[in-house]
Scaffold this active site. Structure first.
Site, PDB file in Angstrom:
ATOM      1  N   ASP A  35       0.819  -1.217   0.000  1.00 50.43           N
ATOM      2  CA  ASP A  35       0.000   0.000   0.000  1.00 50.43           C
ATOM      3  C   ASP A  35       0.852   1.266   0.000  1.00 50.43           C
ATOM      4  O   ASP A  35       0.386   2.341   0.350  1.00 50.43           O
ATOM      5  CB  ASP A  35      -0.959  -0.010   1.206  1.00 50.43           C
ATOM      6  CG  ASP A  35      -0.218  -0.117   2.519  1.00 50.43           C
ATOM      7  OD1 ASP A  35       1.011  -0.367   2.487  1.00 50.43           O
ATOM      8  OD2 ASP A  35      -0.850   0.060   3.571  1.00 50.43           O
ATOM      9  N   HIS A 239      20.962   0.614 -19.742  1.00 54.82           N
ATOM     10  CA  HIS A 239      20.152   1.097 -18.625  1.00 54.82           C
ATOM     11  C   HIS A 239      20.591   0.452 -17.311  1.00 54.82           C
ATOM     12  O   HIS A 239      19.779  -0.051 -16.536  1.00 54.82           O
ATOM     13  CB  HIS A 239      18.658   0.837 -18.895  1.00 54.82           C
ATOM     14  CG  HIS A 239      18.132   1.683 -20.013  1.00 54.82           C
ATOM     15  ND1 HIS A 239      16.937   1.457 -20.640  1.00 54.82           N
ATOM     16  CD2 HIS A 239      18.641   2.785 -20.610  1.00 54.82           C
ATOM     17  CE1 HIS A 239      16.753   2.362 -21.581  1.00 54.82           C
ATOM     18  NE2 HIS A 239      17.779   3.179 -21.582  1.00 54.82           N
ATOM     19  N   ASP A 256      25.360   8.663 -16.591  1.00 53.19           N
ATOM     20  CA  ASP A 256      24.235   9.250 -17.335  1.00 53.19           C
ATOM     21  C   ASP A 256      23.227   9.683 -16.278  1.00 53.19           C
ATOM     22  O   ASP A 256      22.542   8.850 -15.676  1.00 53.19           O
ATOM     23  CB  ASP A 256      23.651   8.192 -18.281  1.00 53.19           C
ATOM     24  CG  ASP A 256      22.526   8.740 -19.166  1.00 53.19           C
ATOM     25  OD1 ASP A 256      22.029   9.846 -18.892  1.00 53.19           O
ATOM     26  OD2 ASP A 256      22.145   8.025 -20.120  1.00 53.19           O
ATOM     27  N   ASP A 267      19.446  15.788 -19.403  1.00 58.59           N
ATOM     28  CA  ASP A 267      19.858  14.403 -19.677  1.00 58.59           C
ATOM     29  C   ASP A 267      21.300  14.455 -20.175  1.00 58.59           C
ATOM     30  O   ASP A 267      21.543  14.808 -21.333  1.00 58.59           O
ATOM     31  CB  ASP A 267      18.901  13.826 -20.740  1.00 58.59           C
ATOM     32  CG  ASP A 267      19.204  12.372 -21.066  1.00 58.59           C
ATOM     33  OD1 ASP A 267      20.092  11.783 -20.438  1.00 58.59           O
ATOM     34  OD2 ASP A 267      18.524  11.833 -21.971  1.00 58.59           O
ATOM     35  N   HIS A 346      21.652   2.190 -30.353  1.00 58.39           N
ATOM     36  CA  HIS A 346      20.538   3.097 -30.042  1.00 58.39           C
ATOM     37  C   HIS A 346      20.576   4.315 -30.958  1.00 58.39           C
ATOM     38  O   HIS A 346      21.519   4.488 -31.740  1.00 58.39           O
ATOM     39  CB  HIS A 346      20.574   3.511 -28.561  1.00 58.39           C
ATOM     40  CG  HIS A 346      21.849   4.168 -28.116  1.00 58.39           C
ATOM     41  ND1 HIS A 346      22.178   5.461 -28.445  1.00 58.39           N
ATOM     42  CD2 HIS A 346      22.881   3.708 -27.363  1.00 58.39           C
ATOM     43  CE1 HIS A 346      23.340   5.774 -27.898  1.00 58.39           C
ATOM     44  NE2 HIS A 346      23.796   4.721 -27.243  1.00 58.39           N
ATOM     45  N   HIS A 350      17.117  12.221 -28.859  1.00 55.24           N
ATOM     46  CA  HIS A 350      15.659  12.281 -28.696  1.00 55.24           C
ATOM     47  C   HIS A 350      15.289  13.676 -28.263  1.00 55.24           C
ATOM     48  O   HIS A 350      16.113  14.405 -27.697  1.00 55.24           O
ATOM     49  CB  HIS A 350      15.193  11.241 -27.657  1.00 55.24           C
ATOM     50  CG  HIS A 350      15.959  11.296 -26.361  1.00 55.24           C
ATOM     51  ND1 HIS A 350      15.661  12.188 -25.363  1.00 55.24           N
ATOM     52  CD2 HIS A 350      17.036  10.594 -25.917  1.00 55.24           C
ATOM     53  CE1 HIS A 350      16.512  12.015 -24.355  1.00 55.24           C
ATOM     54  NE2 HIS A 350      17.367  11.063 -24.671  1.00 55.24           N
ATOM     55  N   HIS A 357      12.314  11.470 -22.732  1.00 52.49           N
ATOM     56  CA  HIS A 357      12.154  11.109 -24.146  1.00 52.49           C
ATOM     57  C   HIS A 357      10.888  11.828 -24.587  1.00 52.49           C
ATOM     58  O   HIS A 357       9.778  11.296 -24.516  1.00 52.49           O
ATOM     59  CB  HIS A 357      12.030   9.589 -24.313  1.00 52.49           C
ATOM     60  CG  HIS A 357      13.300   8.873 -23.947  1.00 52.49           C
ATOM     61  ND1 HIS A 357      13.406   7.516 -23.871  1.00 52.49           N
ATOM     62  CD2 HIS A 357      14.535   9.342 -23.642  1.00 52.49           C
ATOM     63  CE1 HIS A 357      14.639   7.178 -23.532  1.00 52.49           C
ATOM     64  NE2 HIS A 357      15.343   8.276 -23.386  1.00 52.49           N
ATOM     65  N   GLU A 380      23.728  11.942 -28.452  1.00 45.84           N
ATOM     66  CA  GLU A 380      24.314  10.957 -27.543  1.00 45.84           C
ATOM     67  C   GLU A 380      24.753   9.666 -28.216  1.00 45.84           C
ATOM     68  O   GLU A 380      24.279   8.577 -27.875  1.00 45.84           O
ATOM     69  CB  GLU A 380      23.334  10.633 -26.420  1.00 45.84           C
ATOM     70  CG  GLU A 380      21.926  10.255 -26.888  1.00 45.84           C
ATOM     71  CD  GLU A 380      21.038   9.833 -25.722  1.00 45.84           C
ATOM     72  OE1 GLU A 380      21.468   8.958 -24.955  1.00 45.84           O
ATOM     73  OE2 GLU A 380      19.919  10.362 -25.593  1.00 45.84           O
ATOM     74  N   TYR A 384      29.748   0.442 -27.529  1.00 50.08           N
ATOM     75  CA  TYR A 384      29.687  -0.487 -26.390  1.00 50.08           C
ATOM     76  C   TYR A 384      30.214  -1.844 -26.847  1.00 50.08           C
ATOM     77  O   TYR A 384      29.660  -2.442 -27.776  1.00 50.08           O
ATOM     78  CB  TYR A 384      28.238  -0.639 -25.906  1.00 50.08           C
ATOM     79  CG  TYR A 384      27.540   0.707 -25.761  1.00 50.08           C
ATOM     80  CD1 TYR A 384      27.599   1.417 -24.566  1.00 50.08           C
ATOM     81  CD2 TYR A 384      26.857   1.277 -26.846  1.00 50.08           C
ATOM     82  CE1 TYR A 384      26.994   2.670 -24.448  1.00 50.08           C
ATOM     83  CE2 TYR A 384      26.255   2.523 -26.744  1.00 50.08           C
ATOM     84  CZ  TYR A 384      26.321   3.211 -25.543  1.00 50.08           C
ATOM     85  OH  TYR A 384      25.726   4.445 -25.441  1.00 50.08           O
ATOM     86  N   ARG A 408      29.640   6.657 -23.887  1.00 46.38           N
ATOM     87  CA  ARG A 408      28.590   7.522 -24.456  1.00 46.38           C
ATOM     88  C   ARG A 408      28.907   8.947 -24.033  1.00 46.38           C
ATOM     89  O   ARG A 408      29.371   9.183 -22.916  1.00 46.38           O
ATOM     90  CB  ARG A 408      27.205   7.095 -23.952  1.00 46.38           C
ATOM     91  CG  ARG A 408      26.065   7.949 -24.474  1.00 46.38           C
ATOM     92  CD  ARG A 408      24.686   7.299 -24.292  1.00 46.38           C
ATOM     93  NE  ARG A 408      24.294   7.113 -22.921  1.00 46.38           N
ATOM     94  CZ  ARG A 408      24.304   5.960 -22.269  1.00 46.38           C
ATOM     95  NH1 ARG A 408      24.698   4.859 -22.888  1.00 46.38           N
ATOM     96  NH2 ARG A 408      23.931   5.865 -21.004  1.00 46.38           N
ATOM     97  N   GLU A 410      26.825  12.570 -24.035  1.00 44.01           N
ATOM     98  CA  GLU A 410      25.467  13.088 -24.281  1.00 44.01           C
ATOM     99  C   GLU A 410      25.333  14.535 -23.828  1.00 44.01           C
ATOM    100  O   GLU A 410      25.591  14.867 -22.670  1.00 44.01           O
ATOM    101  CB  GLU A 410      24.434  12.234 -23.519  1.00 44.01           C
ATOM    102  CG  GLU A 410      23.009  12.752 -23.651  1.00 44.01           C
ATOM    103  CD  GLU A 410      21.975  11.833 -23.004  1.00 44.01           C
ATOM    104  OE1 GLU A 410      22.311  11.125 -22.039  1.00 44.01           O
ATOM    105  OE2 GLU A 410      20.824  11.836 -23.483  1.00 44.01           O
TER     106      GLU A 410
HETATM  107  N1  GLY Z   1      19.101   8.598 -19.908  1.00 45.78           N
HETATM  108  C1  GLY Z   1      18.209   8.229 -20.901  1.00 45.78           C
HETATM  109  C2  GLY Z   1      18.705   8.564 -22.226  1.00 45.78           C
HETATM  110  O1  GLY Z   1      19.838   8.963 -22.371  1.00 45.78           O
HETATM  111  O2  GLY Z   1      17.993   8.531 -23.188  1.00 45.78           O
HETATM  112 MN    MN Z   2      20.921   9.972 -20.874  1.00 41.90          MN
HETATM  113 MN    MN Z   3      19.141  10.689 -23.592  1.00 44.35          MN
END
Ligand code: GLY
Ligand code: MN
Ligand code: MN
Length: 437
Positions: A35, A239, A256, A267, A346, A350, A357, A380, A384, A408, A410
């Site tokens: 709950d 992730h 990140d 981000d 990826h 975005h 996103h 970004e 990898y 990465r 970004e």
């Molecule tokens: N942290 C989520 C992305 O980079 O899209």
């Molecule tokens: Mn990110």
């Molecule tokens: Mn991002």
């Protein structure tokens, strides 16, 4: 009092849907366990239009109605319930502070909806995950159809409001940009602190704590998404959120992390050595990712199509990996057959805004959207090479020295009238700035 932007957004919506009715629902509560609930976070579309921050609420927009164009349904004041679950604005104050033409208790939704639907030619409604609520709206729609038969008016179709909302939300106002800038400023300070504090022997969660402490200390709502603090091979998990490993010298650290400030997000990702220096392989791949990112950012300017932005980083990364012998083949074929994907799986970016996103779309049919001023996008790219990397058929085995490296970079980019502005420029990304002497 809400910023006047909210009123402006509603006028834009009302003029775009003219003969139709739009229904937006507040986010439901989300259960953490048993709950206990997560902190409430309003649905972004609902918040965009209302600024109203409670669950169990519905906003209706009926530009064709004689008296009420903006109708809110909210939870009424209830002293006993508010003692347990927090303050409610209530029906009277909601009218005063949130600008609705009329406000009803949410319990009366089914009773009042028909009068706002009877003259509409279409219903805008997003089918959410709450099936029971979807069914209630469908019932209203079905009675509308029966009524259409008898009286000649009432909605005959349902359309997702994204067709109207995406265009509105994609272009940020000065007010929205000021909130994004604030979210960026806080996250940039947090990243810079992590860059300064990182060292072999720390646990990933220790840096996560430093970062998220700053988010709250500066009045942010908290992380914009679960912060990723990934050392060593964890950097290859897009992730990764456990953040529980002890970081070692000669490894990379990929962080990140972005902040939410008054509902708007940043981000940011940076990757750098846990210790002082990149190893030769880390440095080579880092330079490649940074080159791809800088080339992609160059493509962010008014009139340029989205696909050019992504294709640019794909080409730079693919060419680089081919020069290193990690991918073989003929460049155009390698790109067409997506043989770079095991390394870079990826998108290059975005939209960014109320959602991390964010809405806005990239394509209509076969036509790629072009950038326009006041849009905000992330850039970004990454590479990898997980410890258990499996080459595609016909591609070479990867020598061990490249394994376990994830990188990465970004940034958050604002499209300006003649190009772009890197909003996150306060966080360094050159090798010289990230290495310690
Ligand atoms: N942290 C989520 C992305 O980079 O899209
Ligand atoms: Mn990110
Ligand atoms: Mn991002």
């Amino acid at each position: 009092m809400l910023h006047s932007d909210f009123q402006h957004r509603r006028s834009q919506l009302l003029s775009k849907i003219s003969g139709s009715t739009a229904i937006f629902r507040a986010a439901p509560y989300a259960v953490m366990h048993n709950d206990v609930e997560y902190n409430f976070r309003q649905d972004s579309a609902f918040y965009y239009l209302t600024g109203f921050n409670e669950s169990d609420a519905v906003a209706v927009f009926a530009p064709h109605h004689d008296e009420h164009n903006y109708i809110l349904f909210v939870q009424p004041k209830d002293r006993a319930k508010e003692t347990w679950s927090g303050r409610r604005v209530g029906v009277d104050a909601a009218k005063e502070y949130y600008g609705a033409d009329i406000v009803y208790p949410i319990a009366d939704l089914d009773e009042h909806l028909p009068k706002y639907l009877e003259k509409a030619d279409k219903l805008y409604y997003h089918f959410g995950i709450d099936e029971a609520f979807n069914t209630r709206i469908l019932k209203q729609y079905q009675s509308g159809i029966r009524q259409h038969d008898r009286k000649g008016t009432g909605p005959l179709s349902i359309e997702d409001p994204m067709t109207v909302m995406n265009g509105l939300r994609l272009h940020k106002s000065d007010y929205e940009l000021s909130l994004i800038r604030k979210a960026v400023e806080i996250a940039a300070e947090a990243h810079n602190l992590a860059i300064e504090k990182r060292k072999p022997g720390l646990y990933e969660y220790e840096l996560q704590a430093e970062i998220e402490m700053l988010f709250r200390r500066h009045g942010g709502m908290g992380p914009a998404y679960p912060s990723i603090v990934a050392s060593g091979a964890n950097s290859c998990i897009l992730h990764y959120v456990e953040n529980d490993r002890q970081m070692q010298d000669n490894e990379l650290l990929l962080i990140d992390a972005g902040c939410s400030f008054d509902y708007y997000n940043s981000d940011i990702t940076r990757t750098y050595p846990v210790g002082n220096k990149f190893t030769p392989e880390q440095r080579i791949l880092y330079e490649l990712v940074l080159k791809a990112q800088l080339a992609a950012i160059e493509k962010i300017k008014p009139g340029n199509p989205w696909n050019e932005f992504h294709d640019t980083s794909v080409r730079v990364i693919t060419e680089g990996l081919m020069e290193l012998g990690l991918i073989v083949g003929e460049i155009d074929e390698v790109i067409k057959d997506e043989k770079y994907k095991p390394f870079f799986m990826h998108g290059t970016g975005h939209w960014l805004g109320l959602d991390v996103h964010d809405v806005g779309g990239r394509k209509t049919g076969d036509l790629w959207h072009t950038f326009a001023p006041n849009q905000v996008i992330t850039a970004e790219p990454g590479i990898y090479i997980g410890p258990d990397f499996e080459p595609l058929e016909g591609q070479p085995a990867i020598p061990d020295r490249w394994l376990g490296i994830g990188i990465r970079v970004e940034d958050d980019i604002l499209v300006t009238t003649d190009g772009n502005e890197v909003l996150t420029a306060a966080v360094p990304k050159t090798i010289e700035a990230l290495e310690r002497v």
